[in-house]
Motif scaffolding. Structure first.
Motif, PDB file in Angstrom:
ATOM      1  N   GLU A 197     -15.363  15.293  26.542  1.00  0.00           N
ATOM      2  CA  GLU A 197     -14.799  13.950  26.546  1.00  0.00           C
ATOM      3  C   GLU A 197     -13.392  13.956  27.131  1.00  0.00           C
ATOM      4  O   GLU A 197     -12.998  13.042  27.857  1.00  0.00           O
ATOM      5  N   SER A 198     -12.616  15.003  26.860  1.00  0.00           N
ATOM      6  CA  SER A 198     -11.247  15.090  27.375  1.00  0.00           C
ATOM      7  C   SER A 198     -11.220  15.427  28.862  1.00  0.00           C
ATOM      8  O   SER A 198     -10.443  14.844  29.628  1.00  0.00           O
ATOM      9  N   CYS A 199     -12.066  16.369  29.280  1.00  0.00           N
ATOM     10  CA  CYS A 199     -11.967  16.920  30.636  1.00  0.00           C
ATOM     11  C   CYS A 199     -12.815  16.195  31.672  1.00  0.00           C
ATOM     12  O   CYS A 199     -12.522  16.272  32.873  1.00  0.00           O
ATOM     13  N   LEU A 200     -13.865  15.524  31.233  1.00  0.00           N
ATOM     14  CA  LEU A 200     -14.815  14.937  32.179  1.00  0.00           C
ATOM     15  C   LEU A 200     -14.942  13.423  32.075  1.00  0.00           C
ATOM     16  O   LEU A 200     -14.960  12.715  33.093  1.00  0.00           O
ATOM     17  N   MET A 201     -15.036  12.901  30.847  1.00  0.00           N
ATOM     18  CA  MET A 201     -15.409  11.505  30.673  1.00  0.00           C
ATOM     19  C   MET A 201     -14.417  10.487  31.252  1.00  0.00           C
ATOM     20  O   MET A 201     -14.849   9.441  31.752  1.00  0.00           O
ATOM     21  N   PRO A 202     -13.077  10.720  31.214  1.00  0.00           N
ATOM     22  CA  PRO A 202     -12.196   9.731  31.843  1.00  0.00           C
ATOM     23  C   PRO A 202     -12.515   9.507  33.315  1.00  0.00           C
ATOM     24  O   PRO A 202     -12.502   8.374  33.811  1.00  0.00           O
ATOM     25  N   ARG A 203     -12.841  10.579  34.035  1.00  0.00           N
ATOM     26  CA  ARG A 203     -13.190  10.447  35.447  1.00  0.00           C
ATOM     27  C   ARG A 203     -14.554   9.797  35.632  1.00  0.00           C
ATOM     28  O   ARG A 203     -14.767   9.038  36.578  1.00  0.00           O
ATOM     29  N   VAL A 204     -15.487  10.116  34.735  1.00  0.00           N
ATOM     30  CA  VAL A 204     -16.803   9.477  34.802  1.00  0.00           C
ATOM     31  C   VAL A 204     -16.657   7.971  34.607  1.00  0.00           C
ATOM     32  O   VAL A 204     -17.235   7.167  35.347  1.00  0.00           O
ATOM     33  N   ALA A 248      -6.608  23.192  29.048  1.00  0.00           N
ATOM     34  CA  ALA A 248      -5.215  23.575  29.284  1.00  0.00           C
ATOM     35  C   ALA A 248      -4.684  22.938  30.566  1.00  0.00           C
ATOM     36  O   ALA A 248      -3.515  22.542  30.651  1.00  0.00           O
ATOM     37  N   TRP A 249      -5.541  22.820  31.556  1.00  0.00           N
ATOM     38  CA  TRP A 249      -5.168  22.232  32.854  1.00  0.00           C
ATOM     39  C   TRP A 249      -4.674  20.792  32.706  1.00  0.00           C
ATOM     40  O   TRP A 249      -3.824  20.327  33.470  1.00  0.00           O
ATOM     41  N   LEU A 250      -5.176  20.092  31.705  1.00  0.00           N
ATOM     42  CA  LEU A 250      -4.737  18.715  31.473  1.00  0.00           C
ATOM     43  C   LEU A 250      -3.241  18.648  31.170  1.00  0.00           C
ATOM     44  O   LEU A 250      -2.616  17.597  31.313  1.00  0.00           O
ATOM     45  N   GLN A 251      -2.678  19.778  30.719  1.00  0.00           N
ATOM     46  CA  GLN A 251      -1.260  19.816  30.360  1.00  0.00           C
ATOM     47  C   GLN A 251      -0.394  20.427  31.459  1.00  0.00           C
ATOM     48  O   GLN A 251       0.757  20.792  31.220  1.00  0.00           O
ATOM     49  N   LYS A 252      -0.910  20.497  32.675  1.00  0.00           N
ATOM     50  CA  LYS A 252      -0.191  21.186  33.748  1.00  0.00           C
ATOM     51  C   LYS A 252       1.139  20.529  34.099  1.00  0.00           C
ATOM     52  O   LYS A 252       2.042  21.164  34.658  1.00  0.00           O
ATOM     53  N   ASP A 253       1.292  19.242  33.793  1.00  0.00           N
ATOM     54  CA  ASP A 253       2.551  18.557  34.100  1.00  0.00           C
ATOM     55  C   ASP A 253       3.467  18.452  32.887  1.00  0.00           C
ATOM     56  O   ASP A 253       4.500  17.773  32.945  1.00  0.00           O
ATOM     57  N   ASN A 254       3.087  19.086  31.792  1.00  0.00           N
ATOM     58  CA  ASN A 254       3.894  19.040  30.580  1.00  0.00           C
ATOM     59  C   ASN A 254       4.917  20.183  30.606  1.00  0.00           C
ATOM     60  O   ASN A 254       4.562  21.354  30.459  1.00  0.00           O
ATOM     61  N   ALA A 255       6.192  19.827  30.799  1.00  0.00           N
ATOM     62  CA  ALA A 255       7.241  20.845  30.929  1.00  0.00           C
ATOM     63  C   ALA A 255       7.463  21.634  29.647  1.00  0.00           C
ATOM     64  O   ALA A 255       8.093  22.696  29.663  1.00  0.00           O
ATOM     65  N   ASN A 256       6.948  21.143  28.520  1.00  0.00           N
ATOM     66  CA  ASN A 256       7.133  21.829  27.242  1.00  0.00           C
ATOM     67  C   ASN A 256       6.142  22.968  27.031  1.00  0.00           C
ATOM     68  O   ASN A 256       6.304  23.748  26.092  1.00  0.00           O
ATOM     69  N   LEU A 257       5.114  23.044  27.879  1.00  0.00           N
ATOM     70  CA  LEU A 257       4.031  24.001  27.649  1.00  0.00           C
ATOM     71  C   LEU A 257       3.852  24.948  28.819  1.00  0.00           C
ATOM     72  O   LEU A 257       4.087  24.573  29.980  1.00  0.00           O
ATOM     73  N   VAL A 258       3.429  26.166  28.515  1.00  0.00           N
ATOM     74  CA  VAL A 258       3.023  27.127  29.540  1.00  0.00           C
ATOM     75  C   VAL A 258       1.634  27.638  29.188  1.00  0.00           C
ATOM     76  O   VAL A 258       1.188  27.547  28.037  1.00  0.00           O
ATOM     77  N   VAL A 259       0.977  28.188  30.201  1.00  0.00           N
ATOM     78  CA  VAL A 259      -0.388  28.696  30.030  1.00  0.00           C
ATOM     79  C   VAL A 259      -0.425  30.153  30.448  1.00  0.00           C
ATOM     80  O   VAL A 259       0.144  30.524  31.475  1.00  0.00           O
TER      81      VAL A 259
END
Length: 343
Positions: A108-115, A261-272
Protein backbone atom coordinates in the motif's frame (compact mmCIF):
# COMPACT_ATOMS: atom_id res chain seq x y z
CA UNK A 1 -24.09 -41.84 -16.27
CA UNK A 2 -25.88 -40.00 -19.08
CA UNK A 3 -24.67 -36.39 -18.66
CA UNK A 4 -27.65 -35.09 -20.64
CA UNK A 5 -29.90 -36.16 -17.76
CA UNK A 6 -27.93 -34.21 -15.14
CA UNK A 7 -29.54 -30.96 -14.04
CA UNK A 8 -26.73 -28.39 -14.13
CA UNK A 9 -28.59 -26.33 -11.53
CA UNK A 10 -27.58 -29.03 -9.07
CA UNK A 11 -23.93 -28.06 -9.58
CA UNK A 12 -24.82 -24.48 -8.73
CA UNK A 13 -26.57 -25.74 -5.59
CA UNK A 14 -23.55 -27.85 -4.66
CA UNK A 15 -21.13 -24.96 -5.21
CA UNK A 16 -23.09 -22.68 -2.86
CA UNK A 17 -23.77 -25.42 -0.29
CA UNK A 18 -20.08 -26.28 0.00
CA UNK A 19 -19.24 -22.62 0.37
CA UNK A 20 -21.90 -21.76 2.96
CA UNK A 21 -22.06 -25.16 4.76
CA UNK A 22 -25.63 -24.22 5.68
CA UNK A 23 -28.86 -25.09 3.84
CA UNK A 24 -30.73 -21.94 4.89
CA UNK A 25 -27.87 -19.60 3.96
CA UNK A 26 -27.39 -21.38 0.64
CA UNK A 27 -31.11 -21.00 -0.11
CA UNK A 28 -31.00 -17.28 0.72
CA UNK A 29 -27.95 -16.83 -1.48
CA UNK A 30 -29.72 -18.43 -4.46
CA UNK A 31 -33.08 -16.79 -3.76
CA UNK A 32 -34.96 -20.07 -3.31
CA UNK A 33 -36.87 -21.57 -0.39
CA UNK A 34 -35.23 -23.68 2.28
CA UNK A 35 -37.32 -26.77 1.34
CA UNK A 36 -36.23 -26.37 -2.30
CA UNK A 37 -32.60 -26.24 -1.18
CA UNK A 38 -33.08 -29.32 1.02
CA UNK A 39 -34.59 -31.13 -1.96
CA UNK A 40 -31.61 -30.10 -4.06
CA UNK A 41 -29.22 -31.51 -1.47
CA UNK A 42 -31.20 -34.75 -1.45
CA UNK A 43 -30.89 -35.02 -5.25
CA UNK A 44 -27.18 -34.25 -5.07
CA UNK A 45 -26.68 -37.06 -2.55
CA UNK A 46 -28.46 -39.45 -4.91
CA UNK A 47 -26.44 -38.21 -7.90
CA UNK A 48 -23.04 -38.68 -6.23
CA UNK A 49 -23.93 -41.56 -3.93
CA UNK A 50 -22.48 -39.67 -0.98
CA UNK A 51 -23.96 -37.60 1.90
CA UNK A 52 -21.71 -34.65 0.85
CA UNK A 53 -22.57 -32.64 3.99
CA UNK A 54 -23.04 -34.20 7.42
CA UNK A 55 -24.07 -32.55 10.66
CA UNK A 56 -21.36 -32.43 13.36
CA UNK A 57 -20.80 -30.49 16.57
CA UNK A 58 -19.22 -27.76 14.41
CA UNK A 59 -22.19 -27.56 12.05
CA UNK A 60 -22.44 -29.01 8.54
CA UNK A 61 -19.11 -30.59 7.54
CA UNK A 62 -18.10 -31.62 4.01
CA UNK A 63 -17.28 -35.27 3.40
CA UNK A 64 -14.05 -36.32 1.72
CA UNK A 65 -15.94 -36.78 -1.55
CA UNK A 66 -17.43 -33.27 -1.30
CA UNK A 67 -13.98 -31.77 -0.62
CA UNK A 68 -12.68 -33.46 -3.78
CA UNK A 69 -15.66 -32.20 -5.81
CA UNK A 70 -15.52 -28.55 -4.69
CA UNK A 71 -12.66 -27.31 -6.94
CA UNK A 72 -13.94 -29.40 -9.86
CA UNK A 73 -17.45 -27.97 -9.59
CA UNK A 74 -16.07 -24.43 -9.21
CA UNK A 75 -13.96 -24.92 -12.36
CA UNK A 76 -16.91 -26.28 -14.37
CA UNK A 77 -19.15 -23.38 -13.37
CA UNK A 78 -16.38 -20.90 -14.11
CA UNK A 79 -16.02 -22.29 -17.65
CA UNK A 80 -19.78 -22.12 -18.17
CA UNK A 81 -19.92 -18.53 -16.88
CA UNK A 82 -17.13 -17.59 -19.25
CA UNK A 83 -18.85 -19.25 -22.19
CA UNK A 84 -22.17 -17.46 -21.74
CA UNK A 85 -20.82 -14.11 -20.54
CA UNK A 86 -21.28 -11.33 -23.06
CA UNK A 87 -17.90 -10.00 -24.15
CA UNK A 88 -18.14 -6.26 -23.61
CA UNK A 89 -14.92 -4.30 -23.92
CA UNK A 90 -13.94 -2.32 -20.86
CA UNK A 91 -14.29 1.44 -21.30
CA UNK A 92 -12.01 2.99 -18.69
CA UNK A 93 -13.24 6.53 -19.27
CA UNK A 94 -16.89 5.61 -18.69
CA UNK A 95 -16.64 2.84 -16.10
CA UNK A 96 -18.03 3.41 -12.61
CA UNK A 97 -16.82 0.10 -11.29
CA UNK A 98 -15.48 -0.42 -7.76
CA UNK A 99 -12.23 -2.43 -7.67
CA UNK A 100 -11.44 -4.07 -4.33
CA UNK A 101 -7.75 -4.76 -3.73
CA UNK A 102 -6.16 -6.29 -0.66
CA UNK A 103 -2.69 -4.82 -0.20
CA UNK A 104 -0.21 -5.35 2.59
CA UNK A 105 0.91 -2.17 4.32
CA UNK A 106 4.21 -2.41 2.44
CA UNK A 107 2.46 -2.72 -0.95
CA UNK A 108 0.00 0.00 0.00
CA UNK A 109 2.88 2.39 0.77
CA UNK A 110 5.13 1.56 -2.20
CA UNK A 111 2.69 0.76 -4.99
CA UNK A 112 -0.90 1.85 -4.38
CA UNK A 113 -0.43 5.67 -4.51
CA UNK A 114 0.89 5.32 -8.06
CA UNK A 115 -1.82 2.84 -8.99
CA UNK A 116 -4.46 5.29 -7.76
CA UNK A 117 -2.86 8.12 -9.72
CA UNK A 118 -3.02 6.09 -12.94
CA UNK A 119 -6.58 5.00 -12.29
CA UNK A 120 -7.68 8.61 -11.76
CA UNK A 121 -5.99 9.60 -15.01
CA UNK A 122 -7.46 6.83 -17.14
CA UNK A 123 -10.73 5.97 -15.33
CA UNK A 124 -11.79 9.01 -13.25
CA UNK A 125 -15.13 7.47 -12.23
CA UNK A 126 -13.66 4.18 -11.01
CA UNK A 127 -13.49 3.72 -7.23
CA UNK A 128 -10.61 1.92 -5.53
CA UNK A 129 -11.34 0.09 -2.25
CA UNK A 130 -8.07 -0.93 -0.57
CA UNK A 131 -8.39 -3.57 2.17
CA UNK A 132 -5.84 -4.94 4.62
CA UNK A 133 -4.87 -8.63 4.98
CA UNK A 134 -6.93 -8.73 8.18
CA UNK A 135 -10.08 -7.78 6.24
CA UNK A 136 -10.19 -10.77 3.90
CA UNK A 137 -9.48 -14.47 3.43
CA UNK A 138 -8.31 -16.68 0.58
CA UNK A 139 -11.97 -17.65 0.16
CA UNK A 140 -12.85 -14.04 -0.65
CA UNK A 141 -10.23 -14.07 -3.39
CA UNK A 142 -11.28 -17.48 -4.71
CA UNK A 143 -14.93 -16.46 -4.99
CA UNK A 144 -14.14 -13.19 -6.75
CA UNK A 145 -15.42 -10.98 -3.93
CA UNK A 146 -11.97 -9.42 -3.99
CA UNK A 147 -10.48 -8.36 -7.32
CA UNK A 148 -6.86 -8.65 -6.33
CA UNK A 149 -4.53 -9.54 -3.47
CA UNK A 150 -1.09 -7.88 -3.52
CA UNK A 151 1.35 -9.20 -0.97
CA UNK A 152 4.27 -11.48 -0.28
CA UNK A 153 2.77 -15.00 -0.12
CA UNK A 154 4.38 -18.10 1.38
CA UNK A 155 1.79 -20.27 -0.33
CA UNK A 156 -1.17 -19.70 -2.65
CA UNK A 157 -4.00 -22.08 -3.60
CA UNK A 158 -3.14 -23.82 -6.87
CA UNK A 159 -6.29 -22.50 -8.55
CA UNK A 160 -5.17 -18.86 -8.15
CA UNK A 161 -3.56 -16.90 -10.95
CA UNK A 162 -0.51 -14.91 -9.92
CA UNK A 163 2.07 -12.47 -11.24
CA UNK A 164 5.33 -11.35 -9.64
CA UNK A 165 5.56 -7.55 -9.59
CA UNK A 166 9.14 -7.27 -8.32
CA UNK A 167 11.82 -8.92 -6.18
CA UNK A 168 12.64 -7.05 -2.99
CA UNK A 169 15.77 -6.82 -0.85
CA UNK A 170 16.26 -5.22 2.58
CA UNK A 171 17.78 -2.01 3.91
CA UNK A 172 18.43 -0.44 7.31
CA UNK A 173 16.86 2.97 7.91
CA UNK A 174 18.11 5.14 10.77
CA UNK A 175 18.53 8.69 12.00
CA UNK A 176 21.49 10.53 10.48
CA UNK A 177 22.65 11.28 14.05
CA UNK A 178 22.26 7.73 15.31
CA UNK A 179 25.31 6.93 17.52
CA UNK A 180 25.82 3.72 15.56
CA UNK A 181 27.07 5.78 12.61
CA UNK A 182 30.14 6.91 14.58
CA UNK A 183 31.68 3.50 13.91
CA UNK A 184 31.75 1.03 11.01
CA UNK A 185 28.33 -0.54 10.44
CA UNK A 186 29.06 -4.19 11.20
CA UNK A 187 27.03 -7.11 12.46
CA UNK A 188 28.29 -6.45 16.00
CA UNK A 189 27.21 -2.81 15.96
CA UNK A 190 23.86 -3.84 14.44
CA UNK A 191 23.27 -6.31 17.27
CA UNK A 192 24.23 -3.73 19.90
CA UNK A 193 21.57 -1.31 18.62
CA UNK A 194 17.84 -1.11 19.41
CA UNK A 195 15.44 -2.12 16.65
CA UNK A 196 11.98 -1.52 15.21
CA UNK A 197 10.14 -4.67 14.13
CA UNK A 198 7.59 -4.27 11.34
CA UNK A 199 5.58 -6.93 9.56
CA UNK A 200 2.05 -7.98 8.68
CA UNK A 201 1.94 -10.01 5.54
CA UNK A 202 -0.62 -12.80 5.73
CA UNK A 203 -4.38 -13.06 5.69
CA UNK A 204 -6.41 -13.02 8.88
CA UNK A 205 -6.63 -11.04 12.06
CA UNK A 206 -3.27 -10.23 13.64
CA UNK A 207 -2.32 -11.23 17.17
CA UNK A 208 0.26 -9.98 19.64
CA UNK A 209 3.89 -10.82 19.04
CA UNK A 210 5.96 -13.09 21.26
CA UNK A 211 9.52 -11.66 21.06
CA UNK A 212 10.94 -15.09 21.96
CA UNK A 213 9.26 -16.88 19.05
CA UNK A 214 11.84 -16.19 16.34
CA UNK A 215 10.11 -18.41 13.79
CA UNK A 216 7.09 -16.12 13.84
CA UNK A 217 8.98 -12.84 13.80
CA UNK A 218 9.63 -12.92 10.08
CA UNK A 219 12.39 -12.44 7.54
CA UNK A 220 14.94 -10.38 9.46
CA UNK A 221 14.88 -12.34 12.70
CA UNK A 222 14.83 -15.72 10.95
CA UNK A 223 17.90 -14.65 8.95
CA UNK A 224 19.69 -13.65 12.17
CA UNK A 225 18.65 -16.90 13.85
CA UNK A 226 20.28 -18.90 11.03
CA UNK A 227 23.66 -17.35 11.92
CA UNK A 228 23.08 -17.77 15.64
CA UNK A 229 22.12 -14.21 16.60
CA UNK A 230 19.15 -12.25 17.89
CA UNK A 231 18.53 -8.51 17.77
CA UNK A 232 17.15 -6.26 20.52
CA UNK A 233 13.64 -5.18 19.51
CA UNK A 234 12.31 -2.11 21.32
CA UNK A 235 9.03 -1.61 19.45
CA UNK A 236 6.71 -3.76 17.34
CA UNK A 237 4.50 -2.22 14.66
CA UNK A 238 2.43 -3.53 11.74
CA UNK A 239 2.75 -0.35 9.68
CA UNK A 240 5.72 0.55 7.51
CA UNK A 241 4.90 4.26 7.59
CA UNK A 242 5.03 4.13 11.40
CA UNK A 243 8.32 2.23 11.31
CA UNK A 244 9.81 4.90 9.06
CA UNK A 245 8.65 7.66 11.41
CA UNK A 246 10.05 5.82 14.43
CA UNK A 247 13.40 5.43 12.65
CA UNK A 248 13.86 9.20 13.07
CA UNK A 249 14.42 8.61 16.78
CA UNK A 250 18.13 8.91 17.37
CA UNK A 251 18.91 5.35 18.54
CA UNK A 252 16.54 3.06 16.60
CA UNK A 253 17.06 1.05 13.40
CA UNK A 254 14.27 -0.10 11.09
CA UNK A 255 15.25 -3.02 8.84
CA UNK A 256 12.67 -3.05 6.09
CA UNK A 257 12.20 -3.63 2.34
CA UNK A 258 14.35 -1.36 0.17
CA UNK A 259 11.43 0.25 -1.66
CA UNK A 260 9.95 1.34 1.67
CA UNK A 261 13.29 2.90 2.63
CA UNK A 262 13.42 4.53 -0.82
CA UNK A 263 10.29 6.51 0.06
CA UNK A 264 12.45 8.40 2.56
CA UNK A 265 15.21 9.28 0.09
CA UNK A 266 14.48 13.02 0.39
CA UNK A 267 14.33 12.99 4.19
CA UNK A 268 17.50 14.73 5.42
CA UNK A 269 17.01 13.23 8.89
CA UNK A 270 17.45 9.64 7.69
CA UNK A 271 20.16 7.54 6.07
CA UNK A 272 19.99 4.07 4.58
CA UNK A 273 22.58 1.31 4.87
CA UNK A 274 22.75 -2.24 3.60
CA UNK A 275 22.20 -4.86 6.34
CA UNK A 276 25.52 -6.38 7.52
CA UNK A 277 24.19 -9.93 7.08
CA UNK A 278 22.22 -11.85 4.48
CA UNK A 279 18.42 -11.48 4.45
CA UNK A 280 16.86 -13.53 1.65
CA UNK A 281 14.85 -11.42 -0.81
CA UNK A 282 11.14 -11.93 -1.32
CA UNK A 283 8.73 -11.46 -4.22
CA UNK A 284 5.79 -9.06 -4.21
CA UNK A 285 2.98 -10.78 -6.09
CA UNK A 286 -0.54 -10.08 -7.16
CA UNK A 287 -3.02 -12.97 -7.08
CA UNK A 288 -6.58 -13.27 -8.34
CA UNK A 289 -9.42 -15.73 -8.78
CA UNK A 290 -9.77 -17.88 -11.91
CA UNK A 291 -13.32 -16.52 -12.03
CA UNK A 292 -11.90 -13.12 -13.03
CA UNK A 293 -9.18 -14.28 -15.39
CA UNK A 294 -11.14 -13.47 -18.58
CA UNK A 295 -13.06 -10.46 -17.29
CA UNK A 296 -12.21 -7.40 -19.48
CA UNK A 297 -12.42 -4.97 -16.52
CA UNK A 298 -10.04 -7.14 -14.54
CA UNK A 299 -7.65 -7.55 -17.45
CA UNK A 300 -7.41 -3.76 -17.67
CA UNK A 301 -6.67 -3.52 -13.93
CA UNK A 302 -3.97 -6.20 -14.12
CA UNK A 303 -2.24 -4.49 -17.02
CA UNK A 304 -2.33 -1.16 -15.21
CA UNK A 305 -0.83 -2.60 -12.00
CA UNK A 306 1.95 -4.39 -13.92
CA UNK A 307 2.80 -1.20 -15.83
CA UNK A 308 2.93 0.84 -12.60
CA UNK A 309 5.14 -1.80 -10.94
CA UNK A 310 7.51 -1.62 -13.91
CA UNK A 311 7.66 2.17 -13.58
CA UNK A 312 8.50 1.86 -9.87
CA UNK A 313 11.16 -0.73 -10.67
CA UNK A 314 12.79 1.52 -13.27
CA UNK A 315 12.91 4.55 -10.96
CA UNK A 316 14.07 2.47 -8.01
CA UNK A 317 16.87 0.60 -9.85
CA UNK A 318 19.71 3.15 -9.30
CA UNK A 319 18.96 3.19 -5.56
CA UNK A 320 18.16 -0.49 -5.10
CA UNK A 321 20.98 -2.04 -7.11
CA UNK A 322 23.51 -1.28 -4.38
CA UNK A 323 21.58 -3.47 -1.89
CA UNK A 324 21.46 -6.71 -3.90
CA UNK A 325 24.01 -8.97 -2.27
CA UNK A 326 25.56 -6.00 -0.45
CA UNK A 327 25.67 -7.96 2.81
CA UNK A 328 28.59 -9.93 1.36
CA UNK A 329 30.73 -6.80 1.68
CA UNK A 330 30.07 -6.63 5.42
CA UNK A 331 33.32 -6.92 7.38
CA UNK A 332 35.44 -4.95 9.80
CA UNK A 333 35.62 -2.10 7.27
CA UNK A 334 31.86 -1.60 7.43
CA UNK A 335 29.65 -0.50 4.55
CA UNK A 336 30.39 3.20 4.31
CA UNK A 337 30.23 3.13 0.52
CA UNK A 338 26.63 1.97 0.69
CA UNK A 339 25.38 4.74 2.90
CA UNK A 340 22.50 6.47 1.17
CA UNK A 341 22.06 10.03 2.45
CA UNK A 342 19.15 12.11 1.24
CA UNK A 343 19.58 13.10 -2.38
Amino acid sequence: MDISRVDLNLLVYLDVLLRERNVTKAANHLGITQPAMSNGLRRLRDLFGDPLLVRTSEGMTATERATELQPLVRSILSDIEQAVQEKTPFSAGESQRVFRIMASDYAESCLMPRVLRRIRQEAPNVTLDVLTPSDVSFLDVEQGRLDMAINRFDKLPQSFHQKTLWTEYFACLMNARNPILRQPFTLDSYLDASHIWVSKTGFGVGVGVNPKDVQRLGWVDEALSLIGHKRQISVFTRHYQVAMLLAEQHDLIATLPCRAAWLQKDNANLVVKAPPFEIPPFELKMAWSPLLQHNPDHQWLRRLIVEVAEEVDTEFAPFGGRFEGAWQASDAKGLKGLTEPSE
